[in-house]
Design a protein around this motif. Sequence first.
Motif, short mmCIF file in Angstrom:
data_model
loop_
_atom_site.label_atom_id
_atom_site.label_comp_id
_atom_site.label_asym_id
_atom_site.label_seq_id
_atom_site.Cartn_x
_atom_site.Cartn_y
_atom_site.Cartn_z
N TYR A 127 12.84 9.57 -6.63
CA TYR A 127 13.05 9.64 -7.84
C TYR A 127 12.47 9.55 -9.02
O TYR A 127 12.35 9.49 -10.30
CB TYR A 127 14.18 8.02 -7.53
N VAL A 128 11.32 9.24 -8.75
CA VAL A 128 10.04 8.67 -9.53
C VAL A 128 9.38 10.17 -10.36
O VAL A 128 8.79 10.62 -9.52
CB VAL A 128 9.03 7.26 -9.04
N ILE A 153 -1.28 3.97 -5.65
CA ILE A 153 -0.01 3.19 -5.57
C ILE A 153 0.15 3.81 -4.04
O ILE A 153 -0.41 5.30 -3.43
CB ILE A 153 1.02 4.41 -6.32
N LEU A 169 -1.65 9.11 -5.07
CA LEU A 169 -0.53 8.35 -4.02
C LEU A 169 -1.11 8.23 -1.76
O LEU A 169 -1.03 9.27 -2.16
CB LEU A 169 0.88 9.00 -4.10
N PHE A 198 9.76 2.99 -12.42
CA PHE A 198 8.70 2.98 -12.80
C PHE A 198 7.68 3.97 -13.86
O PHE A 198 6.67 3.55 -14.41
CB PHE A 198 7.82 3.93 -11.76
N ALA A 247 16.35 3.83 -7.61
CA ALA A 247 14.85 3.96 -7.74
C ALA A 247 14.54 2.98 -9.05
O ALA A 247 15.92 2.56 -10.09
CB ALA A 247 14.21 5.42 -8.38
N VAL A 274 10.12 -0.14 -4.22
CA VAL A 274 10.83 0.87 -5.34
C VAL A 274 12.19 1.26 -5.43
O VAL A 274 12.17 1.61 -6.63
CB VAL A 274 10.49 2.37 -4.33
N THR A 317 0.28 6.49 1.22
CA THR A 317 1.76 6.96 2.42
C THR A 317 0.60 5.09 3.12
O THR A 317 -0.23 6.64 4.43
CB THR A 317 1.69 7.18 2.59
N PHE A 363 9.91 7.27 -3.13
CA PHE A 363 9.42 7.37 -4.61
C PHE A 363 8.74 8.76 -5.19
O PHE A 363 9.35 8.65 -6.04
CB PHE A 363 8.28 6.62 -4.31
N LYS A 364 8.93 9.83 -4.28
CA LYS A 364 9.02 10.62 -4.24
C LYS A 364 10.23 11.52 -4.57
O LYS A 364 10.31 12.21 -5.60
CB LYS A 364 8.22 11.83 -2.94
N ALA A 388 9.48 4.02 2.06
CA ALA A 388 9.04 3.46 0.75
C ALA A 388 8.44 4.77 -0.31
O ALA A 388 8.63 5.17 -1.06
CB ALA A 388 7.95 2.98 0.37
N PHE A 436 2.15 2.58 -0.61
CA PHE A 436 3.93 2.59 0.06
C PHE A 436 3.00 2.14 1.41
O PHE A 436 2.74 2.36 2.15
CB PHE A 436 4.54 3.52 0.02
#
Length: 139
Positions: free
Chosen positions: A102-103, A88, A111, A75, A72, A53, A113, A99-100, A95, A90
Amino acid sequence: MPGTKSLELNQYYGHNQNNFWKFLFTIFNEDFSNDYETKKAFLLQNKIALWDVLQYCDRVGSLDSAIKNEIANDFETFLKQHSNIKTILFNGQKAAQFFKKYVKLQNTYQLITLPSTSPANASKSLQSKLEQWQIIGTL
């Protein structure tokens, strides 16, 4: 971000106590290999992309809790170039959090986890983690 041992070896999940590779080989019913070229070929064969990430951070040691000044990976470009990606996953909460944070996704992705495969994650049993990771075999 890769831990100290992974950076030293220049290999994703290079620490021999990290269960990432063992889980994947088990889930896909393949004989485990310590050879990194075999591991990379295994990912390609099973259409699994593997990427951090974060492209950069400051961190002393290997603990995710020590990460600071993170940046990040791109992506947006990666996902445009690989439009067949729908899910995706994690490897751990941190991670997913980065991701949440910055992306910003343009499309809808599933998604998921999963519990960290790191030996530092002792909050769940090995079997419990493997059971949750089994979802990869159904995607």
